[in-house]
Design a protein around this motif. Structure first.
Motif, PDB file in Angstrom:
ATOM      1  N   GLU A  42       0.835  -1.203   0.000  1.00  0.00           N
ATOM      2  CA  GLU A  42       0.000   0.000   0.000  1.00  0.00           C
ATOM      3  C   GLU A  42       0.869   1.252   0.000  1.00  0.00           C
ATOM      4  O   GLU A  42       0.614   2.194  -0.744  1.00  0.00           O
ATOM      5  N   ARG A  43       1.920   1.255   0.815  1.00  0.00           N
ATOM      6  CA  ARG A  43       2.844   2.408   0.841  1.00  0.00           C
ATOM      7  C   ARG A  43       3.551   2.583  -0.501  1.00  0.00           C
ATOM      8  O   ARG A  43       3.929   3.682  -0.863  1.00  0.00           O
ATOM      9  N   ASP A  44       3.735   1.455  -1.209  1.00  0.00           N
ATOM     10  CA  ASP A  44       4.393   1.487  -2.521  1.00  0.00           C
ATOM     11  C   ASP A  44       3.422   1.907  -3.631  1.00  0.00           C
ATOM     12  O   ASP A  44       3.799   1.981  -4.789  1.00  0.00           O
ATOM     13  N   GLY A  45       2.162   2.155  -3.262  1.00  0.00           N
ATOM     14  CA  GLY A  45       1.188   2.599  -4.255  1.00  0.00           C
ATOM     15  C   GLY A  45       0.404   1.478  -4.913  1.00  0.00           C
ATOM     16  O   GLY A  45      -0.267   1.682  -5.924  1.00  0.00           O
ATOM     17  N   TRP A  46       0.476   0.297  -4.346  1.00  0.00           N
ATOM     18  CA  TRP A  46      -0.254  -0.850  -4.902  1.00  0.00           C
ATOM     19  C   TRP A  46      -1.053  -1.509  -3.784  1.00  0.00           C
ATOM     20  O   TRP A  46      -0.649  -2.526  -3.215  1.00  0.00           O
ATOM     21  N   PRO A  47      -2.204  -0.935  -3.446  1.00  0.00           N
ATOM     22  CA  PRO A  47      -2.958  -1.409  -2.278  1.00  0.00           C
ATOM     23  C   PRO A  47      -3.723  -2.709  -2.518  1.00  0.00           C
ATOM     24  O   PRO A  47      -4.859  -2.709  -2.974  1.00  0.00           O
ATOM     25  N   GLU A  57      -0.017 -16.452  -2.985  1.00  0.00           N
ATOM     26  CA  GLU A  57       0.860 -17.504  -2.462  1.00  0.00           C
ATOM     27  C   GLU A  57       0.233 -18.888  -2.538  1.00  0.00           C
ATOM     28  O   GLU A  57       0.938 -19.875  -2.746  1.00  0.00           O
ATOM     29  N   SER A  58      -1.063 -18.963  -2.373  1.00  0.00           N
ATOM     30  CA  SER A  58      -1.731 -20.270  -2.387  1.00  0.00           C
ATOM     31  C   SER A  58      -2.103 -20.715  -3.806  1.00  0.00           C
ATOM     32  O   SER A  58      -2.577 -21.828  -3.987  1.00  0.00           O
ATOM     33  N   GLY A  59      -1.907 -19.843  -4.787  1.00  0.00           N
ATOM     34  CA  GLY A  59      -2.233 -20.193  -6.166  1.00  0.00           C
ATOM     35  C   GLY A  59      -3.689 -19.982  -6.518  1.00  0.00           C
ATOM     36  O   GLY A  59      -4.152 -20.394  -7.567  1.00  0.00           O
ATOM     37  N   ALA A  60      -4.427 -19.317  -5.647  1.00  0.00           N
ATOM     38  CA  ALA A  60      -5.845 -19.055  -5.908  1.00  0.00           C
ATOM     39  C   ALA A  60      -6.052 -17.756  -6.697  1.00  0.00           C
ATOM     40  O   ALA A  60      -7.143 -17.493  -7.171  1.00  0.00           O
ATOM     41  N   ARG A  61      -4.985 -16.963  -6.832  1.00  0.00           N
ATOM     42  CA  ARG A  61      -5.068 -15.689  -7.554  1.00  0.00           C
ATOM     43  C   ARG A  61      -3.804 -15.521  -8.377  1.00  0.00           C
ATOM     44  O   ARG A  61      -2.711 -15.768  -7.907  1.00  0.00           O
ATOM     45  N   ARG A  62      -4.001 -15.131  -9.628  1.00  0.00           N
ATOM     46  CA  ARG A  62      -2.857 -14.845 -10.483  1.00  0.00           C
ATOM     47  C   ARG A  62      -2.205 -13.538 -10.055  1.00  0.00           C
ATOM     48  O   ARG A  62      -2.879 -12.616  -9.636  1.00  0.00           O
ATOM     49  N   ALA A  63      -0.910 -13.459 -10.209  1.00  0.00           N
ATOM     50  CA  ALA A  63      -0.186 -12.203 -10.009  1.00  0.00           C
ATOM     51  C   ALA A  63       0.024 -11.605 -11.399  1.00  0.00           C
ATOM     52  O   ALA A  63       0.702 -12.195 -12.228  1.00  0.00           O
ATOM     53  N   ASP A  64      -0.607 -10.448 -11.652  1.00  0.00           N
ATOM     54  CA  ASP A  64      -0.405  -9.827 -12.963  1.00  0.00           C
ATOM     55  C   ASP A  64       0.916  -9.061 -12.973  1.00  0.00           C
ATOM     56  O   ASP A  64       1.639  -9.013 -11.977  1.00  0.00           O
ATOM     57  N   THR A  65       1.249  -8.477 -14.097  1.00  0.00           N
ATOM     58  CA  THR A  65       2.524  -7.782 -14.254  1.00  0.00           C
ATOM     59  C   THR A  65       2.704  -6.684 -13.219  1.00  0.00           C
ATOM     60  O   THR A  65       3.771  -6.548 -12.616  1.00  0.00           O
ATOM     61  N   ASP A  66       1.671  -5.891 -12.992  1.00  0.00           N
ATOM     62  CA  ASP A  66       1.769  -4.823 -11.993  1.00  0.00           C
ATOM     63  C   ASP A  66       1.994  -5.390 -10.600  1.00  0.00           C
ATOM     64  O   ASP A  66       2.792  -4.853  -9.823  1.00  0.00           O
ATOM     65  N   ASP A  67       1.301  -6.489 -10.269  1.00  0.00           N
ATOM     66  CA  ASP A  67       1.523  -7.143  -8.975  1.00  0.00           C
ATOM     67  C   ASP A  67       2.993  -7.525  -8.836  1.00  0.00           C
ATOM     68  O   ASP A  67       3.628  -7.261  -7.811  1.00  0.00           O
ATOM     69  N   LEU A  68       3.540  -8.161  -9.874  1.00  0.00           N
ATOM     70  CA  LEU A  68       4.924  -8.630  -9.822  1.00  0.00           C
ATOM     71  C   LEU A  68       5.905  -7.481  -9.607  1.00  0.00           C
ATOM     72  O   LEU A  68       6.839  -7.593  -8.812  1.00  0.00           O
ATOM     73  N   VAL A  69       5.690  -6.379 -10.312  1.00  0.00           N
ATOM     74  CA  VAL A  69       6.582  -5.221 -10.185  1.00  0.00           C
ATOM     75  C   VAL A  69       6.576  -4.697  -8.754  1.00  0.00           C
ATOM     76  O   VAL A  69       7.628  -4.438  -8.158  1.00  0.00           O
ATOM     77  N   VAL A  77      13.854  -7.343  -4.707  1.00  0.00           N
ATOM     78  CA  VAL A  77      14.345  -8.319  -5.678  1.00  0.00           C
ATOM     79  C   VAL A  77      13.877  -7.895  -7.073  1.00  0.00           C
ATOM     80  O   VAL A  77      13.137  -6.924  -7.214  1.00  0.00           O
ATOM     81  N   THR A  78      14.282  -8.628  -8.085  1.00  0.00           N
ATOM     82  CA  THR A  78      13.810  -8.362  -9.434  1.00  0.00           C
ATOM     83  C   THR A  78      12.559  -9.199  -9.708  1.00  0.00           C
ATOM     84  O   THR A  78      12.303 -10.195  -9.011  1.00  0.00           O
ATOM     85  N   VAL A  79      11.818  -8.802 -10.720  1.00  0.00           N
ATOM     86  CA  VAL A  79      10.663  -9.598 -11.144  1.00  0.00           C
ATOM     87  C   VAL A  79      11.137 -10.998 -11.522  1.00  0.00           C
ATOM     88  O   VAL A  79      10.485 -11.996 -11.206  1.00  0.00           O
TER      89      VAL A  79
END
Length: 109
Positions: A42-47, A57-69, A77-79
């Motif tokens: 949230e502090r990083d601008g991605w709430p 983490e459990s695989g129930a939700r995809r991490a999109d590109t913005d999530d990964l960044v 770390v890097t993407v």
């Protein structure tokens, strides 16, 4: 060629499963709870909430590109570090036997 309509919209593939395992491993390595991770995001601008972190983490939700960044930025770390299997695992060296998940790093075969 696979017919898109025959795939479930939320099916997580091998790369997604690796992201899930790496996110959990790296978050724990940094000593962050899911709630604290969500606060940093949230502090990083991605709430996204702690529940979303859990679902990735459990695989129930995809991490999109913005999530990964944003996840990578919070973890320092890097993407690519979130996507690739770890190579420094002393248990499996990043390659567990086919059909198994490494207990040391969480990598799926």
């Amino acid at each position: 060629m696979t017919d898109k309509s025959s795939r479930r919209a939320n099916t997580i593939g091998r790369a997604g499963r690796q992201v899930s395992a790496n996110l959990m491993r790296l978050r724990r390595m940094h000593g962050l709870s899911m709630r604290t991770m969500a606060e940093h995001l949230e502090r990083d601008g991605w709430p996204i909430g702690a529940n979303a972190v859990y679902r990735i983490e459990s695989g129930a939700r995809r991490a999109d590109t913005d999530d990964l960044v944003h996840l990578a930025a919070v973890l320092g770390v890097t993407v690519q570090d979130l996507v690739d299997p770890p190579t420094d695992c002393e248990t499996c060296r990043g390659t567990p036997p086919p059909g198994f998940r490494c207990q040391g790093c969480g990598t799926n075969a």
